[in-house]
Design a protein around this motif. Structure first.
Motif, PDB file in Angstrom:
ATOM      1  N   ARG A 144      18.368  42.455  17.079  1.00 56.51           N
ATOM      2  CA  ARG A 144      18.396  42.560  15.624  1.00 56.51           C
ATOM      3  C   ARG A 144      19.454  41.723  14.952  1.00 56.51           C
ATOM      4  O   ARG A 144      19.423  41.545  13.739  1.00 56.51           O
ATOM      5  N   TYR A 177      22.446  46.888  14.195  1.00 56.74           N
ATOM      6  CA  TYR A 177      21.505  46.278  13.262  1.00 56.74           C
ATOM      7  C   TYR A 177      21.971  44.959  12.677  1.00 56.74           C
ATOM      8  O   TYR A 177      21.180  44.197  12.153  1.00 56.74           O
ATOM      9  N   CYS A 178      23.283  44.708  12.692  1.00 57.28           N
ATOM     10  CA  CYS A 178      23.745  43.478  12.061  1.00 57.28           C
ATOM     11  C   CYS A 178      25.032  43.030  12.734  1.00 57.28           C
ATOM     12  O   CYS A 178      25.715  43.818  13.384  1.00 57.28           O
ATOM     13  N   ARG A 199      23.337  51.877  13.590  1.00 55.47           N
ATOM     14  CA  ARG A 199      22.748  53.127  13.160  1.00 55.47           C
ATOM     15  C   ARG A 199      23.715  54.286  13.248  1.00 55.47           C
ATOM     16  O   ARG A 199      23.438  55.362  12.714  1.00 55.47           O
ATOM     17  N   THR A 219      23.064  54.253   8.277  1.00 56.24           N
ATOM     18  CA  THR A 219      23.053  52.978   8.987  1.00 56.24           C
ATOM     19  C   THR A 219      23.726  51.844   8.218  1.00 56.24           C
ATOM     20  O   THR A 219      23.434  51.629   7.043  1.00 56.24           O
ATOM     21  N   CYS A 279      23.479  48.223   7.695  1.00 55.14           N
ATOM     22  CA  CYS A 279      22.399  47.292   8.042  1.00 55.14           C
ATOM     23  C   CYS A 279      22.688  45.868   7.597  1.00 55.14           C
ATOM     24  O   CYS A 279      21.878  44.979   7.835  1.00 55.14           O
ATOM     25  N   SER A 280      23.818  45.625   6.936  1.00 47.32           N
ATOM     26  CA  SER A 280      24.161  44.241   6.599  1.00 47.32           C
ATOM     27  C   SER A 280      25.679  44.114   6.564  1.00 47.32           C
ATOM     28  O   SER A 280      26.382  45.047   6.178  1.00 47.32           O
ATOM     29  N   SER A 316      24.754  49.318   3.354  1.00 42.33           N
ATOM     30  CA  SER A 316      24.244  50.397   4.185  1.00 42.33           C
ATOM     31  C   SER A 316      22.981  51.009   3.599  1.00 42.33           C
ATOM     32  O   SER A 316      22.675  50.853   2.418  1.00 42.33           O
ATOM     33  N   HIS A 317      22.284  51.765   4.449  1.00 41.76           N
ATOM     34  CA  HIS A 317      21.130  52.541   3.986  1.00 41.76           C
ATOM     35  C   HIS A 317      21.554  53.675   3.057  1.00 41.76           C
ATOM     36  O   HIS A 317      20.698  54.289   2.440  1.00 41.76           O
ATOM     37  N   SER A 330      18.591  51.395  -0.093  1.00 43.23           N
ATOM     38  CA  SER A 330      19.337  50.744   0.999  1.00 43.23           C
ATOM     39  C   SER A 330      19.660  49.288   0.696  1.00 43.23           C
ATOM     40  O   SER A 330      18.784  48.545   0.257  1.00 43.23           O
ATOM     41  N   ARG A 386      19.843  46.216   2.278  1.00 46.19           N
ATOM     42  CA  ARG A 386      19.429  45.685   3.579  1.00 46.19           C
ATOM     43  C   ARG A 386      19.919  44.275   3.830  1.00 46.19           C
ATOM     44  O   ARG A 386      19.863  43.798   4.962  1.00 46.19           O
TER      45      ARG A 386
END
Length: 341
Positions: A76, A118-119, A134, A158, A160-161, A175-176, A200, A202
């Motif tokens: 990911r 995730y990132c 996560r 999570t 995520c970026s 984040s989410h 989120s 993303r």
């Protein structure tokens, strides 16, 4: 008498940009293509996929140069260091790996994430690596010693970026939980939390030239912020109306965002005007619902855009050389009531 006089806002007129068109589709992955990173020399780029491989492609020809195996779940996050011959990858298998590109093998693994990663981002001036996942923590790793320097905790969902910059705040995470946090890397503490998004966050992107501003995107809006303090500047002037998974900005101020419905939208950075809306077509043999764009990145020069999608392909875009402001005029209406929030 109003306490604050409303001056009529002069909204910046967008710069004219040529429309972008797709000129090459590369297939080779056997699963969704989830991540992409360019080599600083601009000779090759790497993509990570749900088929658990990382593939390295030639930028000029689009030919496959190398496939790397080692992850046991989808890949990911990818980043290539500009200071060493290292590439970093992260995946749903909780693994963060450091690849030596001279030997094409894993030389280090960073253990500590409790769930999928995730990132991932590499610091531009220090030998540290940032990974978010996560377990809602952004972890800071010393690249050489594999030690976890900090666990930047504070998000409720999570991470995520993430992106990083040479000056404070050196780490910015999305984040989410729909917030963006700016972190002080010296103490491993939050400097501030931006709560402007409703969904989120993303993806985020830094402007390559103007390093004091960045944009972030969620399903509700693309927003632009100032650094170092994170003041909210403005929303982009259209809404993509889909989950947006990826964004990137080039030196000319063309921002691209890629969504779950396969839309790739192009924006003018300064004014927030959306000047082109393209739709990626899922490659034959895949479902229509697999047009989603999961990752996109400009090359180092900013003249090519590469998008990665759920139809297992990698698509390369470039500006239409024949377009002029006459053939593709700007269709721009300045916003009447610009919302400040």
């Amino acid at each position: 008498m109003a306490l604050m006089e409303r001056t009529p806002g002069r909204w910046p007129r967008p710069v004219w940009h040529a429309p972008w068109k797709m000129y090459r589709v590369i297939s080779g992955h056997l699963g969704w293509v989830r991540s992409i990173a360019f080599d600083p020399s601009n000779k090759w780029f790497c993509t990570g996929s749900a088929d658990r491989t990382i593939k390295i492609w030639d930028v000029g020809t689009g030919n496959l140069q190398l496939s790397l195996t080692g992850h046991i779940e989808q890949v990911r996050g990818l980043a290539v260091s500009s200071r060493q011959t290292y590439m970093f990858s992260a995946g749903d298998d909780k693994l963060v790996k450091c690849w030596d590109l001279e030997q094409n093998k894993v030389v280090r693994s960073y253990h500590g994430h409790l769930s999928g990663v995730y990132c991932l981002a590499v610091h531009p001036t220090l030998d540290i690596l940032l990974t978010g996942g996560r377990d809602s923590v952004c972890r800071v790793w010393d690249i050489r010693s594999k030690v976890q320097v900090f666990a930047l905790s504070g998000h409720d969902d999570t991470v995520c970026s993430v992106f990083t910059r040479p000056t404070d705040p050196q780490v910015v995470t999305g984040s989410h939980d729909s917030t963006i946090k700016l972190w002080d890397l010296r103490y491993g503490k939050t400097m501030s939390t931006l709560t402007y998004h409703k969904k989120s966050v993303r993806a985020m992107a830094q402007h390559p030239k103007d390093i004091n501003s960045f944009a972030s995107v969620s399903a509700d809006n693309v927003k632009k912020f100032n650094l170092p303090n994170g003041e909210f500047l403005h929303n982009m002037l259209s809404q993509q109306k889909t989950i947006v998974n990826a964004m990137a900005v080039n030196r000319d101020g063309v921002m691209a965002t890629g969504g779950d419905n396969g839309s790739v939208w192009f924006w003018d950075w300064k004014s927030g005007h959306n000047f082109q809306q393209s739709q990626t077509i899922a490659q034959p043999g895949s479902l229509d619902g697999e047009a989603a764009v999961y990752a996109l990145s400009y090359d180092v020069t900013g003249t090519r855009l590469v998008t990665c999608g759920a139809d297992k392909t990698i698509k390369m875009w470039k500006k239409d050389q024949n377009a002029t402001p006459e053939t593709h005029p700007l269709n721009f209406k300045p916003p009447k009531d610009i919302r400040r929030f």
